[in-house]
Design a protein around this motif. Structure first.
Motif, mmCIF file in Angstrom:
data_model
loop_
_atom_site.group_PDB
_atom_site.id
_atom_site.type_symbol
_atom_site.label_atom_id
_atom_site.label_comp_id
_atom_site.label_asym_id
_atom_site.label_seq_id
_atom_site.Cartn_x
_atom_site.Cartn_y
_atom_site.Cartn_z
ATOM 1 N N GLY A 18 0.822 -1.210 0.000
ATOM 2 C CA GLY A 18 0.000 0.000 0.000
ATOM 3 C C GLY A 18 0.853 1.256 0.000
ATOM 4 N N LEU A 19 1.888 1.279 0.833
ATOM 5 C CA LEU A 19 2.781 2.439 0.877
ATOM 6 C C LEU A 19 3.576 2.558 -0.416
ATOM 7 N N GLU A 20 4.074 1.446 -0.930
ATOM 8 C CA GLU A 20 4.827 1.484 -2.184
ATOM 9 C C GLU A 20 3.968 2.017 -3.328
ATOM 10 N N ASP A 21 2.743 1.554 -3.397
ATOM 11 C CA ASP A 21 1.840 2.031 -4.455
ATOM 12 C C ASP A 21 1.584 3.530 -4.322
ATOM 13 N N ALA A 22 1.379 3.985 -3.090
ATOM 14 C CA ALA A 22 1.114 5.406 -2.859
ATOM 15 C C ALA A 22 2.326 6.258 -3.234
ATOM 16 N N MET A 23 3.514 5.814 -2.892
ATOM 17 C CA MET A 23 4.723 6.580 -3.218
ATOM 18 C C MET A 23 5.016 6.528 -4.713
ATOM 19 N N ALA A 24 4.732 5.405 -5.354
ATOM 20 C CA ALA A 24 4.943 5.299 -6.805
ATOM 21 C C ALA A 24 3.972 6.193 -7.567
ATOM 22 N N ALA A 25 2.773 6.364 -7.042
ATOM 23 C CA ALA A 25 1.773 7.194 -7.718
ATOM 24 C C ALA A 25 2.046 8.685 -7.549
ATOM 25 N N ALA A 26 2.813 9.048 -6.534
ATOM 26 C CA ALA A 26 3.119 10.465 -6.289
ATOM 27 C C ALA A 26 4.154 10.938 -7.314
ATOM 28 N N SER A 27 3.830 12.026 -7.994
ATOM 29 C CA SER A 27 4.737 12.511 -9.039
ATOM 30 C C SER A 27 5.769 13.496 -8.517
ATOM 31 N N ASP A 28 5.564 14.033 -7.320
ATOM 32 C CA ASP A 28 6.532 14.962 -6.739
ATOM 33 C C ASP A 28 6.443 14.900 -5.216
#
Length: 181
Positions: A74-84
């Motif tokens: 869940g955290l990895e997905d959230a950080m990967a989706a963040a563009s900045d």
């Protein structure tokens, strides 16, 4: 002579046992978890427990490994989706204040307590922390990441125990202060 009973085919049994173990832990804690309670929750014969697992430690390790992996994803997905960096901050706040239910909070604390009491389980918490930090390091330096990871854990504890849970604005301000170095 009676013919032998056909053997029951249940390829998902082991996974069902692991999932049921997490449900039992969430409801009764590690101390209230036994082969018998897990077998009943999984709707499997008690003998399946010793067929699939050498003992309670193996079952607990498997269950908590699965739980920690899901949380990390869940955290990895959230950080990967963040563009900045700003989106990463928002994602961290959303994770802290968002949809994590009571079950996940209880399971997290049960794992922490088990690892605090049983050093053999610390490798699970250490691997979880390392994976979380790698995900956060997509947007933050290692020192900030360590502080942010500790903040997330602390806010989760407060959220689980505080009768007046912190508002999203408080979490956002704390994340902003730590990440604005």
């Amino acid at each position: 002579m009676t013919p032998p009973r056909p053997r029951r085919v249940d390829p998902g049994r082991r996974d069902r046992i692991v999932d049921a173990c997490l449900d039992v832990i969430a409801a009764s804690g590690v101390a209230g978890t036994s082969h018998r309670t897990v077998a009943a929750a999984a709707d499997v014969p008690l003998g399946s427990m010793t067929y699939h697992f050498t003992g309670m430690d193996e079952l607990l390790r498997e269950a908590f490994t699965r739980f920690a992996a899901a949380q990390s994803e869940g955290l990895e997905d959230a950080m990967a989706a963040a563009s900045d960096r700003d989106e990463a901050r928002d994602a961290v706040v959303a994770l802290v204040t968002g949809t994590a239910g009571r079950r996940d909070l209880v399971l997290t604390h049960e794992l922490y307590t088990l690892a605090a009491r049983e050093p053999a389980f610390r490798d699970l918490t250490n691997a979880w922390m390392a994976r979380s930090r790698r995900a956060l390091e997509r947007h933050f330096d290692p020192e900030t990441t360590r502080m942010l990871d500790a903040l997330v854990e602390g806010l989760a504890i407060h959220r689980a125990l505080d009768t007046d849970p912190a508002q999203a604005a408080d979490a956002a301000e704390a994340v902003r202060r730590i990440t604005s170095g």
